[in-house]
Enzyme design. Sequence first.
Site, short mmCIF file in Angstrom:
data_model
loop_
_atom_site.label_atom_id
_atom_site.label_comp_id
_atom_site.label_asym_id
_atom_site.label_seq_id
_atom_site.Cartn_x
_atom_site.Cartn_y
_atom_site.Cartn_z
N GLU A 16 -70.48 22.04 27.37
CA GLU A 16 -71.35 21.25 28.26
C GLU A 16 -70.76 21.27 29.66
OE1 GLU A 16 -73.41 16.78 28.48
OE2 GLU A 16 -71.99 17.27 26.88
N GLU A 66 -73.10 18.11 17.00
CA GLU A 66 -71.99 17.43 17.69
C GLU A 66 -71.17 16.70 16.63
OE1 GLU A 66 -72.57 15.08 21.22
OE2 GLU A 66 -74.26 16.31 21.90
N ASN A 78 -75.68 15.41 27.07
CA ASN A 78 -76.36 14.52 27.99
C ASN A 78 -76.71 15.22 29.30
OD1 ASN A 78 -75.98 12.54 26.08
ND2 ASN A 78 -74.29 11.54 27.14
N ASN A 120 -81.80 16.46 23.73
CA ASN A 120 -80.51 15.96 23.25
C ASN A 120 -80.53 14.45 23.13
OD1 ASN A 120 -77.40 16.23 22.92
ND2 ASN A 120 -77.64 14.73 24.56
N GLU A 121 -80.16 13.94 21.95
CA GLU A 121 -79.95 12.51 21.72
C GLU A 121 -81.03 11.64 22.35
OE1 GLU A 121 -75.10 12.46 21.05
OE2 GLU A 121 -75.92 11.52 22.86
#
Length: 503
Positions: free
Chosen positions: A27, A292, A72, A172-173
């Site tokens: 990331e 993750e 993120n 993502n998330e």
Amino acid sequence: MVSARLTIDPQFAVGPVNPRLFGSFVEHLGRCVYDGIYEPAHPKADASGFRTDVMELVKELGVSAIRYPGGNFVSGFRWEDSVGPRDQRPRRLDLAWHSTETNEVGLHEFSSWLEKVGSELMLAVNLGTRGTEEALDLLEYTNIRSGTELSERRVANGRTEPFRIKMWCLGNEMDGPWQLGHRSADDYGKIASRTAKAMRQLDPSVELVVCGSSSAQMPTFGEWERVVLTHSYDDVDYISCHAYYEEKNGDLGSFLASASNMDHFIESVVATADHVKAVKGSSKTINISFDEWNVWYIQRFEQIEKIEGIDNWPTAPRLLEDAYSVADAVVFGNLLMSLLKHADRVTSASLAQLVNVIAPIMTEPGGPAWKQTTFFPFALTSKLAKGNALEVKLEAETYTTEVYGVVPLIDAVATHDADTGSTSVFLVNRSQTEEATVTIDVTALRGVIVLDAQTLSDDDVYAKNTLDQPDRVGLSRNKSVAVRDGIVELTLPPVSWTSVNLG
């Protein structure tokens, strides 16, 4: 003295070990990219600015696929910023990690780095601040050979052949309130379904990952998976799981049992996915991308490292640079064992992350790169775990933890490769004070010999590898292993991770 007994039989197959199980994650966060994999001024940098010492360690680690560029970070990312002439790329504020992104390393550069280390690209699209149209644009840019505006832009940017990216993460998330563009399960499920359908119209061969819960502790866990899959089940191939563990309040006993929680997490998501399958009357099975997972001391980040302030947007700050102990590595190895135990449904996984940021590889600007304690279980497991994961019949003593209740003191998993005849056994001793004698019944394997046995342990369970002592902790040969009449016997030190390679 703790004792345990297990039986290994190739007939007890869980499922094939997918090479993607040994993936990782890069990331644009802290020093993962800049001063990590990329440092043009370093003495060991190649002509493209990538550190060759880091590349060699990544190859040794055995990473099969790498999820990129977040995390993120991706929920505020404009992919167009990362392509084209470097001197024309904009600097942007990264709201996720309160940093400045230079875009010096982008899609083309990272893809070329992956080719050098021999890993597959797993690409995430921004479904936080962007949507279906931008995902389609990126897919056209990467996967269409030529003849359209975006494919020709890729060609003009120096890449004649398409990237042909197979695996894509749909955001993502998105369950997390911290996420840019955070949505309810209902809203996210709808946009994920629309985006997946559109992407398959452009490239039917893509494999798509829909966002599951960012942890099993989220208040929406379970219901999130059910609602999201109700919308998207027919459109995707995987649902994601994310999990991080840390020792809290000196409770080492509970920390050492973290993998029991991962087991429960996986089994809960599988049950939810199969519930949606039954309700829909579908013949399709959704698998898990555990994209993750790691040991991460999140409390330290929240309390000490978190960057704030309207005028404070550093470039490549030192963030999330946890130094891992022997205890951390034992838990880490046990988490990897949990993934193997569920190889029938966990067919992709990404260790988060790869370099400097909660990583098995650390670097110093202008200086050395070194292996963290967590490097060793991953490198050895990715090398040895081939063929089918096996369900071992384990009999072991138990202990009581404050967080997870009663768990076995010994945990184990095995793999068997029918093509080569090799079998690997991975074991953990969670006892903090007692050695463990383990008896392994391998009569079903016939004529077994021990090729090697390696153990990670130390008298100081909090010993670490650091810049000053990069080789403080490593693997050592377990000399206690013996084979007699189809029985393998060995001794495990307290708080240890062990691999046994049988031929």
